[in-house]
Scaffold this motif. Structure first.
Motif, PDB file in Angstrom:
ATOM      1  N   TYR A 300       0.827  -1.205   0.000  1.00 13.86           N
ATOM      2  CA  TYR A 300       0.000   0.000   0.000  1.00 13.86           C
ATOM      3  C   TYR A 300       0.862   1.255   0.000  1.00 13.86           C
ATOM      4  N   LEU A 301       1.902   1.274   0.836  1.00 13.77           N
ATOM      5  CA  LEU A 301       2.776   2.449   0.906  1.00 13.77           C
ATOM      6  C   LEU A 301       3.448   2.743  -0.425  1.00 13.77           C
ATOM      7  N   LEU A 302       3.720   1.698  -1.206  1.00 14.74           N
ATOM      8  CA  LEU A 302       4.406   1.865  -2.486  1.00 14.74           C
ATOM      9  C   LEU A 302       3.452   2.105  -3.644  1.00 14.74           C
ATOM     10  N   SER A 303       2.167   1.932  -3.408  1.00 13.28           N
ATOM     11  CA  SER A 303       1.174   2.073  -4.475  1.00 13.28           C
ATOM     12  C   SER A 303       0.897   3.544  -4.780  1.00 13.28           C
ATOM     13  N   GLN A 304       0.216   3.795  -5.871  1.00 10.54           N
ATOM     14  CA  GLN A 304      -0.134   5.166  -6.233  1.00 10.54           C
ATOM     15  C   GLN A 304      -1.023   5.797  -5.164  1.00 10.54           C
ATOM     16  N   LYS A 305      -2.004   5.043  -4.663  1.00 15.64           N
ATOM     17  CA  LYS A 305      -2.895   5.565  -3.621  1.00 15.64           C
ATOM     18  C   LYS A 305      -2.122   5.815  -2.334  1.00 15.64           C
ATOM     19  N   GLY A 306      -1.278   4.860  -1.968  1.00 14.24           N
ATOM     20  CA  GLY A 306      -0.509   5.003  -0.739  1.00 14.24           C
ATOM     21  C   GLY A 306       0.459   6.156  -0.793  1.00 14.24           C
ATOM     22  N   GLN A 307       1.131   6.317  -1.913  1.00 12.56           N
ATOM     23  CA  GLN A 307       2.067   7.432  -2.062  1.00 12.56           C
ATOM     24  C   GLN A 307       1.338   8.771  -2.000  1.00 12.56           C
ATOM     25  N   THR A 308       0.118   8.802  -2.518  1.00  8.79           N
ATOM     26  CA  THR A 308      -0.677  10.029  -2.434  1.00  8.79           C
ATOM     27  C   THR A 308      -0.998  10.353  -0.981  1.00  8.79           C
ATOM     28  N   GLN A 309      -1.385   9.331  -0.205  1.00  8.88           N
ATOM     29  CA  GLN A 309      -1.681   9.549   1.208  1.00  8.88           C
ATOM     30  C   GLN A 309      -0.431   9.928   1.990  1.00  8.88           C
ATOM     31  N   ILE A 310       0.702   9.352   1.600  1.00 12.39           N
ATOM     32  CA  ILE A 310       1.985   9.743   2.206  1.00 12.39           C
ATOM     33  C   ILE A 310       2.218  11.231   1.997  1.00 12.39           C
ATOM     34  N   GLY A 311       1.943  11.705   0.787  1.00 11.36           N
ATOM     35  CA  GLY A 311       2.094  13.126   0.486  1.00 11.36           C
ATOM     36  C   GLY A 311       1.157  14.004   1.292  1.00 11.36           C
ATOM     37  N   LYS A 312      -0.058  13.516   1.529  1.00  9.92           N
ATOM     38  CA  LYS A 312      -1.016  14.291   2.325  1.00  9.92           C
ATOM     39  C   LYS A 312      -0.587  14.368   3.776  1.00  9.92           C
ATOM     40  N   GLY A 313       0.227  13.412   4.206  1.00  8.54           N
ATOM     41  CA  GLY A 313       0.735  13.428   5.574  1.00  8.54           C
ATOM     42  C   GLY A 313       1.990  14.259   5.741  1.00  8.54           C
TER      43      GLY A 313
END
Length: 370
Positions: A300-313
């Protein structure tokens, strides 16, 4: 059929429908490029006991990530502990052989430790289905991945430091401090590379790139610097005026702070003479108690969705398919702003393992002006 029997039959039918709907709702929608047997990992995770993550990230960094992950896998409870980069590893290493409940996933910027773990094979050799969609630097060793590519920036007190004295890079800070020692003496902070694994990795790579000129500048302002071991306190002390400037401060500690009450007091700049980018390491220990849940989390962290959420954090995603409009910054946007040639990638160089002690000694001397 009696009234009571009809009622019972109706209730059982409704309950069955609710259970069926719940089961469907909890079946995650996975990318079509995931392998056909990936569902076995998902099913196995249902029998595990959740996740414990040791990281050098705060709750506000994790919140969007955990929210998105929980929507996919609501049965996996994620517990995160905010520790210093070095403490992530020393705590896990102490616990790993004791049988105590310990981390299923490690995240940190202690890149000397990641280089050692990669050499020794201490992380689970898991090949994520996201790997082929990531840049080459994302998987430096088997089972070790890069979670984010976070810039280290210059921070300053915008209320106390006139615009003409606000540094734009390391060289400009050295010049300003040398010209006005009374203003800057004891008012500059950074990670203490002799006491902090994150700072060690960042400054080791930065001074490798800057060479003799970098060491000369560091010796010039070293006696004016008070070292810290965490970015959050640096920014709070800059906001209160205890410090005026922070150099090589982790962006994830300053970006969210700018949006909080009093954030307007703080300012920052991407160093124009070399912006260090911390490649934040990520891995599953071989001894993880919940390896299937950990694999889902890594993917999940490496996925497109996960990376987007990482950016929001507040962290910096590096996948090219993350929309810049959805996050604060992307790796690509920072490269475009400062120039790819001005990015200093702080990675997982094995040489850091052997150089660490000698570098720390030289660093301490430079802090004293020697």
């Amino acid at each position: 059929m009696s009234y009571l029997k009809r009622e019972l039959a109706g209730w059982l039918l409704a309950a069955s429908a609710m259970l069926s709907t719940s089961a469907v709702a909890q079946e995650p929608k996975l990318p079509d490029y995931y392998p056909g047997d990936y569902g076995q990992i998902v099913e196995a995770s249902r029998k595990e006991g959740g996740l414990v993550v040791y990281s050098n990230m705060a709750d506000n960094n994790w919140q969007p990530v955990i929210k998105g992950f929980s929507e996919l896998y609501p049965w996996i409870k994620v517990e995160t502990l905010d520790l210093g980069s070095g403490t992530v590893h020393t705590r896990w290493e102490a616990e790993a052989g004791s049988g105590a409940r310990t981390a299923d996933v490690l995240v940190s910027g202690a890149n000397d430790r990641w280089a050692r773990y990669g050499s020794e094979g201490r992380m689970l050799d898991y090949s994520s289905p996201e790997t082929e969609r990531l840049p080459g630097f994302a998987n430096p060793y088997p089972g070790i991945y890069v979670m984010s590519a976070d810039p280290l920036v210059i921070t300053y007190n915008a209320a106390l430091l006139p615009e003409g004295q606000r540094p734009t890079g390391f060289a400009s800070l050295v010049k300003a401090a040398a010209a006005d020692k009374a203003t800057f003496d004891g008012k500059i902070t950074t990670y203490d590379a002799a006491r902090n694994s994150f700072g060690l990795a960042a400054w080791w790579k930065t001074l490798q790139v800057k060479g003799d000129d970098g060491w000369k500048g560091l010796r010039e302002i070293g006696p004016m610097i008070r070292g810290e071991v965490s970015g959050g306190p640096m920014n709070e002390k800059i906001a209160t005026g205890e410090y005026l400037v922070g150099i090589a401060v982790s962006g994830i500690t300053i970006f969210p702070r700018l949006e909080q009450p009093g954030g307007e007091i703080l300012g920052f700049a991407f160093p124009d003479d070399g912006t260090p980018v911390m490649l934040r390491g990520l891995g599953i220990p071989n001894e993880a108690a919940n390896p299937n849940s950990a694999k889902l989390f890594i993917d999940y962290l490496l996925s497109q969705k996960g990376q987007t959420q990482i950016g929001k954090g507040g962290l910096t995603p590096y996948r090219e398919d993350v929309e810049e409009a959805e996050v604060r910054y992307t790796y690509q946007a920072i490269a475009a702003k400062v120039g790819m040639e001005n990015l200093i990638a702080v990675g997982f160089d094995k040489a850091l393992i052997d150089d660490a002690a000698g570098f720390a000694t030289k660093w301490t001397a430079a802090m004293a002006g020697n």
